[in-house]
Design a protein around this motif. Sequence first.
Motif, PDB file in Angstrom:
ATOM      1  N   ALA A 243       0.840  -1.204   0.000  1.00 38.02           N
ATOM      2  CA  ALA A 243       0.000   0.000   0.000  1.00 38.02           C
ATOM      3  C   ALA A 243       0.873   1.252   0.000  1.00 38.02           C
ATOM      4  CB  ALA A 243      -0.917  -0.006   1.224  1.00 38.02           C
ATOM      5  N   LEU A 244       1.965   1.202   0.754  1.00 41.10           N
ATOM      6  CA  LEU A 244       2.870   2.359   0.787  1.00 41.10           C
ATOM      7  C   LEU A 244       3.475   2.619  -0.582  1.00 41.10           C
ATOM      8  CD1 LEU A 244       4.853   2.047   4.146  1.00 41.10           C
ATOM      9  CD2 LEU A 244       3.529   4.018   3.374  1.00 41.10           C
ATOM     10  N   ALA A 245       3.912   1.536  -1.242  1.00 35.90           N
ATOM     11  CA  ALA A 245       4.543   1.690  -2.553  1.00 35.90           C
ATOM     12  C   ALA A 245       3.551   2.277  -3.557  1.00 35.90           C
ATOM     13  CB  ALA A 245       5.073   0.340  -3.040  1.00 35.90           C
ATOM     14  N   ALA A 246       2.303   1.822  -3.472  1.00 38.86           N
ATOM     15  CA  ALA A 246       1.287   2.308  -4.416  1.00 38.86           C
ATOM     16  C   ALA A 246       1.066   3.811  -4.223  1.00 38.86           C
ATOM     17  CB  ALA A 246      -0.013   1.538  -4.222  1.00 38.86           C
ATOM     18  N   LEU A 247       0.991   4.207  -2.950  1.00 36.78           N
ATOM     19  CA  LEU A 247       0.753   5.618  -2.637  1.00 36.78           C
ATOM     20  C   LEU A 247       1.949   6.478  -3.060  1.00 36.78           C
ATOM     21  CD1 LEU A 247      -1.751   6.733  -1.237  1.00 36.78           C
ATOM     22  CD2 LEU A 247      -0.552   6.615   0.944  1.00 36.78           C
ATOM     23  N   ARG A 248       3.127   5.964  -2.733  1.00 39.33           N
ATOM     24  CA  ARG A 248       4.375   6.667  -3.082  1.00 39.33           C
ATOM     25  C   ARG A 248       4.472   6.841  -4.599  1.00 39.33           C
ATOM     26  NH1 ARG A 248       8.105   2.882  -1.998  1.00 39.33           N
ATOM     27  NH2 ARG A 248       7.578   2.750   0.199  1.00 39.33           N
ATOM     28  N   ASP A 249       4.181   5.767  -5.332  1.00 40.50           N
ATOM     29  CA  ASP A 249       4.268   5.825  -6.806  1.00 40.50           C
ATOM     30  C   ASP A 249       3.306   6.870  -7.358  1.00 40.50           C
ATOM     31  OD1 ASP A 249       6.139   3.900  -6.649  1.00 40.50           O
ATOM     32  OD2 ASP A 249       4.870   2.256  -7.396  1.00 40.50           O
TER      33      ASP A 249
ATOM     34  N   ASP B 273      11.967  13.689   1.969  1.00 39.91           N
ATOM     35  CA  ASP B 273      13.059  12.874   2.504  1.00 39.91           C
ATOM     36  C   ASP B 273      12.572  11.947   3.617  1.00 39.91           C
ATOM     37  OD1 ASP B 273      12.548  14.692   4.472  1.00 39.91           O
ATOM     38  OD2 ASP B 273      14.538  15.607   4.503  1.00 39.91           O
ATOM     39  N   TYR B 274      11.292  11.660   3.622  1.00 38.31           N
ATOM     40  CA  TYR B 274      10.741  10.719   4.609  1.00 38.31           C
ATOM     41  C   TYR B 274       9.649   9.910   3.911  1.00 38.31           C
ATOM     42  CZ  TYR B 274       7.172  14.342   4.638  1.00 38.31           C
ATOM     43  OH  TYR B 274       6.228  15.247   4.238  1.00 38.31           O
ATOM     44  N   GLU B 275       9.148   8.895   4.573  1.00 35.93           N
ATOM     45  CA  GLU B 275       8.165   8.004   3.953  1.00 35.93           C
ATOM     46  C   GLU B 275       6.797   8.696   3.814  1.00 35.93           C
ATOM     47  OE1 GLU B 275       7.191   5.955   1.865  1.00 35.93           O
ATOM     48  OE2 GLU B 275       7.986   4.093   2.728  1.00 35.93           O
ATOM     49  N   ILE B 276       6.110   8.367   2.749  1.00 32.97           N
ATOM     50  CA  ILE B 276       4.791   8.963   2.531  1.00 32.97           C
ATOM     51  C   ILE B 276       3.811   8.560   3.658  1.00 32.97           C
ATOM     52  CG2 ILE B 276       3.904   7.084   1.037  1.00 32.97           C
ATOM     53  CD1 ILE B 276       2.571   9.423  -0.629  1.00 32.97           C
ATOM     54  N   GLY B 277       3.041   9.543   4.107  1.00 36.72           N
ATOM     55  CA  GLY B 277       2.051   9.278   5.162  1.00 36.72           C
ATOM     56  C   GLY B 277       2.576   9.598   6.547  1.00 36.72           C
ATOM     57  N   CYS B 278       3.912   9.750   6.681  1.00 36.91           N
ATOM     58  CA  CYS B 278       4.495  10.019   8.001  1.00 36.91           C
ATOM     59  C   CYS B 278       3.983  11.364   8.523  1.00 36.91           C
ATOM     60  CB  CYS B 278       6.014  10.014   7.883  1.00 36.91           C
ATOM     61  SG  CYS B 278       6.854  10.173   9.453  1.00 36.91           S
ATOM     62  N   LYS B 279       3.985  12.368   7.657  1.00 32.89           N
ATOM     63  CA  LYS B 279       3.287  13.622   7.947  1.00 32.89           C
ATOM     64  C   LYS B 279       1.996  13.601   7.130  1.00 32.89           C
ATOM     65  CE  LYS B 279       7.499  16.439   8.199  1.00 32.89           C
ATOM     66  NZ  LYS B 279       7.528  17.513   9.195  1.00 32.89           N
ATOM     67  N   ARG B 280       1.119  14.545   7.381  1.00 32.21           N
ATOM     68  CA  ARG B 280      -0.154  14.587   6.645  1.00 32.21           C
ATOM     69  C   ARG B 280       0.124  14.679   5.132  1.00 32.21           C
ATOM     70  NH1 ARG B 280      -5.361  15.233   8.164  1.00 32.21           N
ATOM     71  NH2 ARG B 280      -6.787  15.970   6.563  1.00 32.21           N
TER      72      ARG B 280
END
Length: 484
Positions: A253-259, A281-288
Motif C-alpha cells: 500500500a505504501l509503494a502504491a501511494l508513493r508511486d 526525505d521521509y516516507e509517505i504518510g508520516c506527515k499529513r
Amino acid sequence: MTGGTVEVAVIGAGFGGLGVAIQLERAGRGSFVVLERGDDIGGTWRDNVYPGVACDIPSALYSWSFRPSAGWSRRFAPGAEIQAYLRAAAAEEGVLDRVRLGTEVTACAWLPGDRRWRVTTTAGVWYADSVVLAVGRLSEPRRPDLPGLDDFGGPVVHTARWPEAPPVLGRRVAVIGTGASAIQLVPELVDQAAHVTVFQRHAPWVLPREDRAVDAVERAALRRDPGRMTAARDRLFEEAETGFDARAGDPVALAALRDRALAHLAAQVPDPAQRRSLTPDYEIGCKRILFSDDWYPAVTGPGVTLVPAGAARVGPGTVHAEDGSAVEADLIVLATGFHAARPPFAHRVTGRDGTTLAEHWADGMRAHASTVMAGFPQLFVLNGPHATLGHSSAIDMLETQTRYLLDALDDRDTRGRTPVEVWPEVEADYLAQVHRRAQGTVWLTGGCDSWYLDRGRLALIWPGTASDFRAAVRYRAADFRAVD
Ligand SMILES: Cc1cc2nc3c(=O)[nH]c(=O)nc-3n(C[C@H](O)[C@H](O)[C@H](O)COP(=O)(O)OP(=O)(O)OC[C@H]3O[C@@H](n4cnc5c(N)ncnc54)[C@H](O)[C@@H]3O)c2cc1C
C-alpha cells in the motif's frame, strides 16, 4: 457578566462543540451552554480565512452524517461554505442561543465539595455537572521561535489569523512552512504578490486533488433524493478506510501511494533539479499527505522562489534560511501550524485532586476511549488524545465521541446522577493498547517528526481506521467508579 448552572458546559463552538450541542438538544437535554471565546461560531472555519482555504477531505464526508448537504459548490468546499454550513446547522437546530460568544474559559476546576465543575470565563462563572472540552486540536496558532522575528519591521501574519486586507498586492512575501495551509495559500498569492519566497524545511508528499465544481443540476438531483447523499458519503467513507493500510505500514500500500505521488510530481515538474528539491526525505504518510493540483506549478513557476531549507532567523526586512541564503521581504506569512500535542488549554483544567490536565499529560496526551481521564470526573475531551485520523474525516471521529458522551450522560441518569470517573487502570490499559497498535505505523517508522507525535510517541492520531475507533470508543459503565 453572565453565568449560571447547567447540566453540561461545552467549551468551544467548532464542529466538535456544535455537534455536541445539536445532539444534546435533539436528545431533549436542554440544560447546557456552549462557551466560545471567538466572536462567531465555527472554530477552524471562522479562524482560517486565508485565500484558497478549503477542506481536503471531500465535503460529502467532511460534514455531519446527520446533516448531509446538497449545497456544496465543489467536491472540496471552500472554507466560507463550511462556515456557512455550520451557521445554518446551528440556527436550524435551535442551538445558537445556547452559545455565549466572546466568552473565554480561563479556568475549569472540579469542586470536590460540590461534586461539579466551576467554569470561570471572561464573562461570568458557570457551574456544570459535566464539562465537554471541544477546544480543538488546531486552534492555537504556533509562532515559530525564530530569532529576530520581532525586529522584522513589517507585518507578520499567521495563516490562522489572516487579516481582512493584508498588504500582499505588489509586495515581496516570504512564506514559512509547506504544510496543508501553505499548499492552499501559495498558488493564490502568486497572482497578487510581486514575488513569493517559500521556505521549505521538508518537502511534503502531494497527491492530485481532483477537485471539481458540483453544478446546479447535480445539486438539485441530490436535493430530490437525499438517499444519494448518504450513499455517496458511505462510499467515500469506505474508500477512505482503505487508506489506513499504508499508514499501518503495509509495504504494498505504501509503494502504491508513493508511486502515485511521485508520478504526480514527475508529471508537473519536468526539471530534474526542481524535482529533487521537491522530493520528500521521509516516507509517505508520516506527515499529513497533502492534496493539490496547483502547488507544483506555483512553486516552480515565475514569481516564486523555493528555498529548500527552513527559515533560521529574521533580520529587518530579511529572512535568513538554514542554508545560509537570505531574501528580502515586505511581509512574512507564518504557515507554521498549531500547538497540537501540548494544548495550552490543558493548564487551565484542574481535576479532583488539584492536578492540572497539563500535569496529567506531562508524558504525553492520554485518555481512556480517547475521551475521559482518571482524576477528572464528568470531563470529556473531544478531538484530543488519539482521536484524529491521517486518512479520513475528523467529523466521523467527533460523532463517535459525541455518542460516547451521550451514553455516559444516560448512564449517569440511571445511577442517580452520581459523578463518575474512569478507573486509572482502565485508562492505562487503553493507552498501552494504543501504543501497541501504533507500532510499525508509518508515523513512528517513516523518518519524520510530525505534529501527530509528542517526544517520539503518538499523541494525537488514532492508530486505526475510523471503524476501529467506533468499536473502541464504546461506553461501558464498568470502566468508571463513583466519586465521593
Ligand atoms: C485549514 C484547516 C483545514 C482543515 N481541513 C480539514 C479537513 O479537510 N478534514 C479534516 O478532517 N479536518 C480538517 N481540519 C481539522 C479541523 O480542525 C477539524 O476537522 C475540525 O474543524 C475541528 O473541530 P473542533 O470543534 O474540534 O475544533 P475547532 O474548530 O478548532 O474549534 C474549537 C473552538 O474552541 C474555541 N476555544 C478554544 N479555547 C477556548 C477557551 N479557552 N474558551 C472558549 N472557547 C475556546 C475556539 O475559539 C474554537 O472556536 C482542518 C484544519 C485546518 C486548520
